[in-house]
Scaffold this motif. Structure first.
Motif, PDB file in Angstrom:
ATOM      1  N   SER A  71      41.355  49.342  28.997  1.00 20.98           N
ATOM      2  CA  SER A  71      41.548  47.888  29.513  1.00 20.98           C
ATOM      3  C   SER A  71      42.032  47.816  31.020  1.00 20.98           C
ATOM      4  O   SER A  71      42.204  46.828  31.472  1.00 20.98           O
ATOM      5  CB  SER A  71      42.763  47.146  28.510  1.00 20.98           C
ATOM      6  OG  SER A  71      43.950  47.979  28.388  1.00 20.98           O
ATOM      7  N   THR A  73      41.139  48.332  34.562  1.00 16.80           N
ATOM      8  CA  THR A  73      39.726  48.472  35.248  1.00 16.80           C
ATOM      9  C   THR A  73      39.523  49.751  36.228  1.00 16.80           C
ATOM     10  O   THR A  73      38.630  50.360  36.250  1.00 16.80           O
ATOM     11  CB  THR A  73      39.584  47.342  36.157  1.00 16.80           C
ATOM     12  OG1 THR A  73      39.727  46.034  35.519  1.00 16.80           O
ATOM     13  CG2 THR A  73      38.286  47.230  36.855  1.00 16.80           C
ATOM     14  N   GLY A  93      42.768  39.760  39.195  1.00 13.49           N
ATOM     15  CA  GLY A  93      42.008  40.305  38.165  1.00 13.49           C
ATOM     16  C   GLY A  93      40.676  40.839  38.466  1.00 13.49           C
ATOM     17  O   GLY A  93      39.923  41.252  37.559  1.00 13.49           O
ATOM     18  N   ARG A 110      35.701  42.368  36.489  1.00 13.98           N
ATOM     19  CA  ARG A 110      36.957  41.570  35.790  1.00 13.98           C
ATOM     20  C   ARG A 110      36.881  42.311  34.611  1.00 13.98           C
ATOM     21  O   ARG A 110      35.919  41.926  33.820  1.00 13.98           O
ATOM     22  CB  ARG A 110      36.825  40.098  36.167  1.00 13.98           C
ATOM     23  CG  ARG A 110      37.927  39.429  35.198  1.00 13.98           C
ATOM     24  CD  ARG A 110      37.891  37.942  35.262  1.00 13.98           C
ATOM     25  NE  ARG A 110      37.988  37.460  36.763  1.00 13.98           N
ATOM     26  CZ  ARG A 110      38.906  37.194  37.568  1.00 13.98           C
ATOM     27  NH1 ARG A 110      39.952  37.612  37.026  1.00 13.98           N
ATOM     28  NH2 ARG A 110      38.777  36.705  38.647  1.00 13.98           N
ATOM     29  N   THR A 111      38.006  42.572  34.040  1.00 13.78           N
ATOM     30  CA  THR A 111      38.180  43.026  32.857  1.00 13.78           C
ATOM     31  C   THR A 111      38.779  41.999  31.792  1.00 13.78           C
ATOM     32  O   THR A 111      39.869  41.427  32.079  1.00 13.78           O
ATOM     33  CB  THR A 111      39.112  44.486  32.721  1.00 13.78           C
ATOM     34  OG1 THR A 111      38.200  45.260  33.542  1.00 13.78           O
ATOM     35  CG2 THR A 111      39.054  44.961  31.285  1.00 13.78           C
ATOM     36  N   VAL A 112      38.084  41.691  30.699  1.00 15.49           N
ATOM     37  CA  VAL A 112      38.561  40.852  29.750  1.00 15.49           C
ATOM     38  C   VAL A 112      39.077  41.582  28.291  1.00 15.49           C
ATOM     39  O   VAL A 112      37.931  42.043  27.654  1.00 15.49           O
ATOM     40  CB  VAL A 112      37.759  39.828  29.430  1.00 15.49           C
ATOM     41  CG1 VAL A 112      38.217  38.737  28.383  1.00 15.49           C
ATOM     42  CG2 VAL A 112      37.366  39.106  30.827  1.00 15.49           C
ATOM     43  N   ALA A 113      40.192  41.889  28.078  1.00 15.17           N
ATOM     44  CA  ALA A 113      40.662  42.632  26.934  1.00 15.17           C
ATOM     45  C   ALA A 113      41.388  41.827  26.006  1.00 15.17           C
ATOM     46  O   ALA A 113      42.205  40.955  26.309  1.00 15.17           O
ATOM     47  CB  ALA A 113      41.544  43.723  27.591  1.00 15.17           C
ATOM     48  N   ASN A 114      41.258  42.293  24.783  1.00 19.25           N
ATOM     49  CA  ASN A 114      42.158  41.589  23.655  1.00 19.25           C
ATOM     50  C   ASN A 114      42.785  42.706  22.811  1.00 19.25           C
ATOM     51  O   ASN A 114      42.006  43.565  22.119  1.00 19.25           O
ATOM     52  CB  ASN A 114      41.110  40.792  22.692  1.00 19.25           C
ATOM     53  CG  ASN A 114      41.828  40.001  21.605  1.00 19.25           C
ATOM     54  OD1 ASN A 114      42.729  40.560  20.879  1.00 19.25           O
ATOM     55  ND2 ASN A 114      41.486  38.908  21.489  1.00 19.25           N
ATOM     56  N   ASP A 121      35.869  44.049  27.539  1.00 14.10           N
ATOM     57  CA  ASP A 121      34.748  43.647  27.924  1.00 14.10           C
ATOM     58  C   ASP A 121      34.571  43.546  29.697  1.00 14.10           C
ATOM     59  O   ASP A 121      35.514  43.199  30.285  1.00 14.10           O
ATOM     60  CB  ASP A 121      34.330  42.078  27.669  1.00 14.10           C
ATOM     61  CG  ASP A 121      34.311  41.936  26.090  1.00 14.10           C
ATOM     62  OD1 ASP A 121      33.990  42.919  25.425  1.00 14.10           O
ATOM     63  OD2 ASP A 121      34.426  40.834  25.754  1.00 14.10           O
ATOM     64  N   TYR A 122      33.695  44.316  30.272  1.00 15.10           N
ATOM     65  CA  TYR A 122      33.644  44.488  31.810  1.00 15.10           C
ATOM     66  C   TYR A 122      32.961  43.372  32.188  1.00 15.10           C
ATOM     67  O   TYR A 122      31.447  43.712  31.897  1.00 15.10           O
ATOM     68  CB  TYR A 122      33.461  45.872  32.197  1.00 15.10           C
ATOM     69  CG  TYR A 122      34.324  46.929  31.503  1.00 15.10           C
ATOM     70  CD1 TYR A 122      35.760  46.899  32.218  1.00 15.10           C
ATOM     71  CD2 TYR A 122      33.804  48.019  30.800  1.00 15.10           C
ATOM     72  CE1 TYR A 122      36.529  48.085  31.804  1.00 15.10           C
ATOM     73  CE2 TYR A 122      35.067  48.817  30.499  1.00 15.10           C
ATOM     74  CZ  TYR A 122      36.170  48.907  30.985  1.00 15.10           C
ATOM     75  OH  TYR A 122      36.895  49.995  30.525  1.00 15.10           O
ATOM     76  N   HIS A 123      33.212  42.398  32.908  1.00 12.98           N
ATOM     77  CA  HIS A 123      32.313  41.328  33.589  1.00 12.98           C
ATOM     78  C   HIS A 123      32.166  41.850  34.954  1.00 12.98           C
ATOM     79  O   HIS A 123      32.888  41.950  35.805  1.00 12.98           O
ATOM     80  CB  HIS A 123      32.892  39.908  33.260  1.00 12.98           C
ATOM     81  CG  HIS A 123      33.384  39.461  32.158  1.00 12.98           C
ATOM     82  ND1 HIS A 123      32.611  38.319  31.733  1.00 12.98           N
ATOM     83  CD2 HIS A 123      33.721  40.009  30.892  1.00 12.98           C
ATOM     84  CE1 HIS A 123      33.007  38.143  30.387  1.00 12.98           C
ATOM     85  NE2 HIS A 123      33.620  39.036  30.220  1.00 12.98           N
ATOM     86  N   ILE A 135      27.280  42.062  31.798  1.00 14.67           N
ATOM     87  CA  ILE A 135      28.478  42.341  30.776  1.00 14.67           C
ATOM     88  C   ILE A 135      28.595  43.433  30.060  1.00 14.67           C
ATOM     89  O   ILE A 135      27.360  43.778  29.079  1.00 14.67           O
ATOM     90  CB  ILE A 135      28.698  41.066  29.976  1.00 14.67           C
ATOM     91  CG1 ILE A 135      28.286  39.712  30.830  1.00 14.67           C
ATOM     92  CG2 ILE A 135      29.705  40.857  29.130  1.00 14.67           C
ATOM     93  CD1 ILE A 135      29.648  39.424  31.701  1.00 14.67           C
TER      94      ILE A 135
END
Length: 219
Positions: A71, A73, A93, A110-114, A121-123, A135
């Motif tokens: 998570s 980057t 970010g 941009r990393t979107v993590a849950n 998810d790497y955008h 993505i």
């Protein structure tokens, strides 16, 4: 006393939909024939990896630690083959690096993590950071749940966005670059598997040697 009622499944559709196979319209013998017909010893590459590129691995390292590593980057600096020199841009970010496969190609991420689902998810995008259309979808699963042993199962799926076929922002590309990121789509599976092997080797080495999966320089 209980009463049974018909399930509402598909009652809103008056006819049988082509391609929908259920036990109601295909008994077990028919279904078995269909499954055997679709099972082959050799599969065409386009059929296996036409629109999606799925990669999976077991990693002998704690799942929460693997998730926390992914998570961040900056972990891409270590386990990817060619993303190097990460710096955070003026936009919080959003990170910029160089993809050395493309020479002087800048790659934005941009990393979107849950943390609850342990999805990462790497955008990303080559050349520009306004439209992050590449993505990369990753998930870390506790291997105890799915393999009955300690460790992590990591899944990674890449979808073939139509921009892989043609650069949508040619004006942002460095001059005279001979390649485009989508040129190697047919090689994505092998290339991403190599990177997943990198991830596995790095995480397992640190776990085996009592080191934090996420190194101190990322903290």
């Amino acid at each position: 006393m209980t009463t049974s009622t018909a399930l509402p499944a598909l009652t809103d559709i008056p006819q049988v939909l082509p391609g929908v196979i259920r036990i109601e319209n295909a008994d077990k013998d028919v279904a078995k024939e269909i499954i055997f017909d679709r099972t082959r010893s050799v599969y065409p590459h386009d059929q296996m990896f036409g629109e999606f590129c799925p990669i999976n691995a077991y990693i002998a390292a704690p799942p929460r630690e693997v998730y926390e590593y992914l998570s961040d980057t900056r972990s891409l600096e270590e386990w990817t083959y060619s993303l190097r020199g990460f710096v955070e841009t003026d936009e919080p970010g959003l990170w910029e690096s160089f993809d050395r496969v493309g020479g002087q190609t800048k790659c934005y991420c941009r990393t979107v993590a849950n943390p609850d689902a342990m999805t990462v998810d790497y955008h990303c995008a080559w050349d520009q950071g306004k439209h992050l259309w590449m993505i990369y979808l990753m998930r870390v699963v506790d291997a105890q749940l799915v393999l009955n042993k300690p460790g992590s199962v990591v899944t990674w799926v890449n979808c073939k966005h139509p921009f892989y076929d043609e650069n949508p922002y040619p004006e942002t590309a460095p001059p005279q670059r001979p390649v485009w990121v989508g040129d190697g789509w047919d090689l994505f599976y092998a290339g991403h598997q190599m990177e997943m092997d990198n991830l596995k080797a790095i995480c397992e080495y640190r776990a085996d040697n009592g080191l934090p999966i996420k190194p101190d320089w990322m903290k």
